[in-house]
Write a protein that holds these residues in place. Structure first.
Motif, mmCIF file in Angstrom:
data_model
loop_
_atom_site.group_PDB
_atom_site.id
_atom_site.type_symbol
_atom_site.label_atom_id
_atom_site.label_comp_id
_atom_site.label_asym_id
_atom_site.label_seq_id
_atom_site.Cartn_x
_atom_site.Cartn_y
_atom_site.Cartn_z
ATOM 1 N N ASP A 291 -27.502 -20.004 18.353
ATOM 2 C CA ASP A 291 -27.174 -18.694 18.919
ATOM 3 C C ASP A 291 -26.009 -18.802 19.896
ATOM 4 O O ASP A 291 -25.361 -17.809 20.210
ATOM 5 C CB ASP A 291 -28.395 -18.119 19.638
ATOM 6 C CG ASP A 291 -29.511 -17.815 18.647
ATOM 7 O OD1 ASP A 291 -29.358 -16.845 17.893
ATOM 8 O OD2 ASP A 291 -30.505 -18.570 18.608
ATOM 9 N N VAL A 292 -25.774 -20.014 20.394
ATOM 10 C CA VAL A 292 -24.682 -20.225 21.344
ATOM 11 C C VAL A 292 -24.206 -21.678 21.256
ATOM 12 O O VAL A 292 -24.989 -22.576 20.959
ATOM 13 C CB VAL A 292 -25.129 -19.852 22.788
ATOM 14 C CG1 VAL A 292 -26.200 -20.771 23.295
ATOM 15 C CG2 VAL A 292 -23.972 -19.824 23.752
ATOM 16 N N LEU A 293 -22.910 -21.873 21.483
ATOM 17 C CA LEU A 293 -22.306 -23.209 21.454
ATOM 18 C C LEU A 293 -21.696 -23.493 22.824
ATOM 19 O O LEU A 293 -20.911 -22.694 23.327
ATOM 20 C CB LEU A 293 -21.220 -23.274 20.369
ATOM 21 C CG LEU A 293 -20.270 -24.469 20.388
ATOM 22 C CD1 LEU A 293 -21.028 -25.787 20.223
ATOM 23 C CD2 LEU A 293 -19.214 -24.339 19.294
ATOM 24 N N ALA B 227 -16.373 -20.842 15.940
ATOM 25 C CA ALA B 227 -17.490 -20.096 16.522
ATOM 26 C C ALA B 227 -17.325 -18.603 16.243
ATOM 27 O O ALA B 227 -18.293 -17.917 15.897
ATOM 28 C CB ALA B 227 -17.579 -20.356 18.020
ATOM 29 N N ASP B 228 -16.083 -18.103 16.368
ATOM 30 C CA ASP B 228 -15.816 -16.683 16.096
ATOM 31 C C ASP B 228 -16.133 -16.336 14.640
ATOM 32 O O ASP B 228 -16.719 -15.304 14.351
ATOM 33 C CB ASP B 228 -14.357 -16.328 16.407
ATOM 34 C CG ASP B 228 -14.070 -16.323 17.906
ATOM 35 O OD1 ASP B 228 -15.027 -16.352 18.712
ATOM 36 O OD2 ASP B 228 -12.870 -16.291 18.270
ATOM 37 N N GLN B 229 -15.731 -17.233 13.723
ATOM 38 C CA GLN B 229 -15.998 -17.001 12.297
ATOM 39 C C GLN B 229 -17.498 -16.948 12.033
ATOM 40 O O GLN B 229 -17.965 -16.205 11.185
ATOM 41 C CB GLN B 229 -15.365 -18.098 11.437
ATOM 42 C CG GLN B 229 -13.869 -17.944 11.309
ATOM 43 C CD GLN B 229 -13.205 -19.119 10.596
ATOM 44 O OE1 GLN B 229 -13.778 -20.206 10.466
ATOM 45 N NE2 GLN B 229 -11.977 -18.913 10.144
ATOM 46 N N ALA B 230 -18.266 -17.745 12.794
ATOM 47 C CA ALA B 230 -19.719 -17.795 12.611
ATOM 48 C C ALA B 230 -20.417 -16.700 13.428
ATOM 49 O O ALA B 230 -21.625 -16.512 13.316
ATOM 50 C CB ALA B 230 -20.241 -19.171 13.020
ATOM 51 N N GLY B 231 -19.641 -16.003 14.270
ATOM 52 C CA GLY B 231 -20.219 -14.952 15.097
ATOM 53 C C GLY B 231 -21.072 -15.485 16.235
ATOM 54 O O GLY B 231 -22.059 -14.873 16.641
ATOM 55 N N ILE B 232 -20.686 -16.640 16.759
ATOM 56 C CA ILE B 232 -21.457 -17.304 17.811
ATOM 57 C C ILE B 232 -20.630 -17.399 19.091
ATOM 58 O O ILE B 232 -19.502 -17.880 19.058
ATOM 59 C CB ILE B 232 -21.868 -18.721 17.349
ATOM 60 C CG1 ILE B 232 -22.797 -18.621 16.149
ATOM 61 C CG2 ILE B 232 -22.535 -19.503 18.481
ATOM 62 C CD1 ILE B 232 -23.025 -19.925 15.448
ATOM 63 N N PRO B 233 -21.189 -16.951 20.223
ATOM 64 C CA PRO B 233 -20.447 -17.091 21.485
ATOM 65 C C PRO B 233 -20.325 -18.560 21.884
ATOM 66 O O PRO B 233 -21.219 -19.359 21.608
ATOM 67 C CB PRO B 233 -21.276 -16.303 22.497
ATOM 68 C CG PRO B 233 -22.625 -16.178 21.904
ATOM 69 C CD PRO B 233 -22.475 -16.299 20.410
#
Length: 108
Positions: free
Chosen positions: A55-57, A74-80
């Motif tokens: 959910d977050v990196l 992360a943006d491509q995966a939709g993860i903040p």
């Protein structure tokens, strides 16, 4: 409620493993249940595209130079994503890093 997953990434996944245990202890104290794990920077693309993606990196400060590339993934995966505060990292402040991760998840 589903368990949120927090992924920490560093050069080899070693130095952040101590931080993971500190974060787990902090989460337990506040009564929240997170899946928190550390991985090597080279494994991040696999983790971000897996079915059980985090959910977050959070990036360790020692790989801050990889931020642009990691941010794109992360943006491509939709993860903040964020870089762990250097002071919190150095002090192994699990509660501080956990708090930063929670803020990131809320901003999503």
């Amino acid at each position: 409620m589903e368990t949120k997953t927090i992924m920490l990434a560093c050069s080899a996944g070693m130095s952040t493993s101590l931080l993971v245990s500190k974060m787990q202890a902090a989460a337990k104290k506040t009564g929240v249940d997170y899946k928190i794990f550390a991985t090597a920077a080279s494994d991040v693309p696999n983790q971000l595209t897996s079915a059980a993606k985090p959910d977050v990196l959070m990036l360790g400060p020692q790989i801050a130079y990889m931020k642009a590339d990691m941010q794109k993934q992360a943006d491509q995966a939709g993860i903040p994503m964020a870089i762990i505060n250097m002071q919190d990292y150095g002090m192994m402040n699990g509660a501080g890093v956990l708090s930063a991760a929670e803020k990131l998840m809320k901003s999503k």
